[in-house]
Scaffold this motif. Structure first.
Motif, PDB file in Angstrom:
ATOM      1  N   ARG A 161      50.850  39.646  59.336  1.00 19.82           N
ATOM      2  CA  ARG A 161      50.050  40.088  58.193  1.00 19.82           C
ATOM      3  C   ARG A 161      48.579  40.144  58.606  1.00 19.82           C
ATOM      4  NH1 ARG A 161      52.626  38.241  52.534  1.00 19.82           N
ATOM      5  NH2 ARG A 161      54.701  37.614  53.204  1.00 19.82           N
ATOM      6  N   VAL A 162      47.862  41.099  58.029  1.00 22.16           N
ATOM      7  CA  VAL A 162      46.455  41.294  58.364  1.00 22.16           C
ATOM      8  C   VAL A 162      45.619  41.221  57.091  1.00 22.16           C
ATOM      9  CG1 VAL A 162      44.767  42.779  59.501  1.00 22.16           C
ATOM     10  CG2 VAL A 162      47.157  42.782  60.286  1.00 22.16           C
ATOM     11  N   PHE A 163      44.486  40.508  57.179  1.00 21.36           N
ATOM     12  CA  PHE A 163      43.635  40.264  56.014  1.00 21.36           C
ATOM     13  C   PHE A 163      42.239  40.837  56.248  1.00 21.36           C
ATOM     14  CE2 PHE A 163      47.118  37.402  55.982  1.00 21.36           C
ATOM     15  CZ  PHE A 163      47.454  37.244  54.652  1.00 21.36           C
ATOM     16  N   ASP A 164      41.586  41.188  55.157  1.00 18.15           N
ATOM     17  CA  ASP A 164      40.340  41.951  55.186  1.00 18.15           C
ATOM     18  C   ASP A 164      39.128  41.027  55.080  1.00 18.15           C
ATOM     19  OD1 ASP A 164      38.343  43.798  54.965  1.00 18.15           O
ATOM     20  OD2 ASP A 164      39.166  44.849  53.230  1.00 18.15           O
ATOM     21  N   MET A 165      38.428  40.818  56.209  1.00 21.86           N
ATOM     22  CA  MET A 165      37.265  39.933  56.209  1.00 21.86           C
ATOM     23  C   MET A 165      36.016  40.592  55.607  1.00 21.86           C
ATOM     24  SD  MET A 165      38.273  37.015  57.497  1.00 21.86           S
ATOM     25  CE  MET A 165      37.063  36.091  58.438  1.00 21.86           C
ATOM     26  N   THR A 166      36.093  41.881  55.250  1.00 25.17           N
ATOM     27  CA  THR A 166      34.977  42.519  54.546  1.00 25.17           C
ATOM     28  C   THR A 166      35.148  42.396  53.039  1.00 25.17           C
ATOM     29  OG1 THR A 166      36.025  44.716  54.442  1.00 25.17           O
ATOM     30  CG2 THR A 166      34.734  44.203  56.411  1.00 25.17           C
ATOM     31  N   ASN A 167      36.289  41.869  52.600  1.00 24.26           N
ATOM     32  CA  ASN A 167      36.539  41.664  51.178  1.00 24.26           C
ATOM     33  C   ASN A 167      36.876  40.196  50.919  1.00 24.26           C
ATOM     34  OD1 ASN A 167      36.355  43.930  49.286  1.00 24.26           O
ATOM     35  ND2 ASN A 167      37.752  44.961  50.703  1.00 24.26           N
ATOM     36  N   ILE A 168      35.870  39.355  51.018  1.00 23.00           N
ATOM     37  CA  ILE A 168      36.030  37.949  50.635  1.00 23.00           C
ATOM     38  C   ILE A 168      35.491  37.828  49.214  1.00 23.00           C
ATOM     39  CG2 ILE A 168      35.476  35.550  51.171  1.00 23.00           C
ATOM     40  CD1 ILE A 168      35.036  36.376  54.054  1.00 23.00           C
ATOM     41  N   TRP A 169      36.348  37.369  48.311  1.00 18.53           N
ATOM     42  CA  TRP A 169      35.992  37.370  46.892  1.00 18.53           C
ATOM     43  C   TRP A 169      35.739  35.965  46.374  1.00 18.53           C
ATOM     44  CZ3 TRP A 169      41.060  40.510  45.989  1.00 18.53           C
ATOM     45  CH2 TRP A 169      40.898  41.808  46.506  1.00 18.53           C
ATOM     46  N   GLN A 170      34.691  35.838  45.586  1.00 17.48           N
ATOM     47  CA  GLN A 170      34.413  34.577  44.912  1.00 17.48           C
ATOM     48  C   GLN A 170      35.133  34.561  43.563  1.00 17.48           C
ATOM     49  OE1 GLN A 170      30.263  33.579  44.510  1.00 17.48           O
ATOM     50  NE2 GLN A 170      30.662  32.056  42.911  1.00 17.48           N
ATOM     51  N   VAL A 171      35.876  33.488  43.304  1.00 18.27           N
ATOM     52  CA  VAL A 171      36.633  33.371  42.061  1.00 18.27           C
ATOM     53  C   VAL A 171      36.149  32.139  41.298  1.00 18.27           C
ATOM     54  CG1 VAL A 171      38.651  34.511  43.044  1.00 18.27           C
ATOM     55  CG2 VAL A 171      38.474  32.029  43.171  1.00 18.27           C
ATOM     56  N   ASP A 172      36.698  31.962  40.092  1.00 18.34           N
ATOM     57  CA  ASP A 172      36.391  30.762  39.320  1.00 18.34           C
ATOM     58  C   ASP A 172      37.111  29.576  39.945  1.00 18.34           C
ATOM     59  OD1 ASP A 172      34.951  32.092  37.010  1.00 18.34           O
ATOM     60  OD2 ASP A 172      36.872  33.151  36.966  1.00 18.34           O
TER      61      ASP A 172
END
Length: 382
Positions: free
Chosen positions: A187-198
């Motif tokens: 699986r590959v994950f996007d390090m340009t889309n790191i999201w801040q959540v609650d």
């Protein structure tokens, strides 16, 4: 590699029949295998990533890699052997809930060795219960401070869920993070889309009252694509590592077995070529990536391996009470066992070419959890 099967003389002509060695069987004298038998098929990028990314972008909740490093909330210590030690006050050292597995670094991410000005490690942990999932730890090497981040998979235009895999090995490559999925591929994950959540929600995904949560973690990294294992035989994607010393860059994937099975399964390494311009595997017109090299290794209890300059550094475990071993191996030669070279419970391995070459590993057992490093030159080879 192909070996002669039998020859038959017809008139003055000699016809030689050859047969490829079975890629699923390592019980032969010849240990090389045909790399192209080992296939990963690139699946379409996650269709929900773009709309989800827009939601977080519009809300100003997309952060950079450096932001996560700079927002550390825990700290490692250093023991007398120079190993980095997970803390007991936060209990990453003793928790049974999470288990560390994989390691990679900014030296993998970019050839320069740093990423957005940061020099650090990433470590993967898996959780079996109560919520099977994976977290990634960002460790800033300048101050040993760190923060955990959760991996997620977008499963709707406005939602995401956990990634329920073992995460036995990881590789940071440019703006992508690669994680092995044991029976299914990578699986590959996007390090340009790191999201801040609650951070106040125990659930993972969209909350009924609005907003998003990730089991109290502040940041999440979404899956962008999947390389599906599509060969007809089984291959265990147990660990992985980047090799920047080949041309082009390449990826090594290896298998674990503890040798206790009644019928021992094959234990193999495979190598795939990478395209640094796209941060993807090199594939054919059908999106199939075929290994360019495969080899039967037949070393029990392999937990990690990395290759650099045509040499392999292989970690093996000896249970919860004994130190681990590191094999130094060059294909075509015997493997040298550096016994007791590693702390107990070694896992994935990563290589850093800076300073003459360093080998990194991470250990898994509660009470004996470290980020370990050694000069590559200290590993003996046959």
């Amino acid at each position: 590699m192909r070996l002669p099967f039998h020859s038959v003389a017809i008139g003055i002509a000699l016809v030689t029949f050859v047969t490829a060695l079975d890629p699923a069987n390592c019980n032969t004298a010849e240990k090389s295998r045909t790399g192209s038998d080992f296939k990963l098929t690139e699946q379409a990028d996650n269709q929900y990533l773009a709309p989800l990314a827009k939601i977080f972008s519009d809300a100003g909740k997309v952060v950079k890699v450096a932001d996560v490093f700079n927002d550390a909330n825990h700290k490692l210590s250093t023991n007398s052997q120079g190993w980095k030690v997970w803390p007991t006050n936060f209990n990453d050292q003793g928790t049974e809930k999470w288990t560390p597995q994989g390691i990679t670094s900014t030296a993998d991410a970019l050839d320069a060795g740093t990423y957005e000005g940061k020099d650090g490690w990433l470590v993967s942990w898996y959780q079996k219960t109560p919520l099977k999932s994976v977290r990634i730890t960002f460790v800033d090497r300048s101050n040993d401070e760190y923060r955990h981040v959760m991996l997620v998979r977008p499963n709707a235009k406005d939602d995401f869920t956990t990634v329920p895999i073992h995460a036995g090995g990881i590789m940071w490559y440019g703006n992508t993070l690669w994680v092995v999925d044991t029976d299914n591929g990578i699986r590959v994950f996007d390090m340009t889309n790191i999201w801040q959540v609650d951070t106040d929600g125990e659930g993972v995904g969209k909350m009924s009252g609005g907003g998003y949560s990730a089991a109290t973690y502040k940041y999440v990294i979404p899956q962008i694509r999947w390389y599906k294992w599509t060969s007809p035989f089984r291959f265990r994607h147990s660990f992985m590592a980047l090799d920047r010393t080949t041309t082009p860059d390449s990826l090594i994937v290896g298998e674990y077995t503890n040798g206790s099975e009644p019928t021992p399964p094959p234990i193999r390494f495979v190598r795939y070529e990478l395209d640094y311009t796209t941060r993807k595997l090199k594939t054919d017109s059908n999106k199939v990536a075929k290994a360019v090299w495969a080899y039967c290794v037949n070393i029990d209890n392999m937990q990690g391996a990395v290759s650099a300059d045509a040499k392999f550094y292989i970690s093996t475990s000896n249970g919860k009470t004994k130190d681990g071993d590191m094999y130094g191996w060059a294909p075509g030669k015997g493997a040298y066992n550096n016994k007791g070279f590693l702390p107990r419970g070694p896992e994935d391995v990563s290589y850093d070419k800076r300073g003459g070459g360093w080998v990194y590993s991470v250990t898994e057992h509660p009470g004996y959890r470290y980020i370990w490093k050694t000069k590559a030159s200290s590993v003996k080879f046959s």
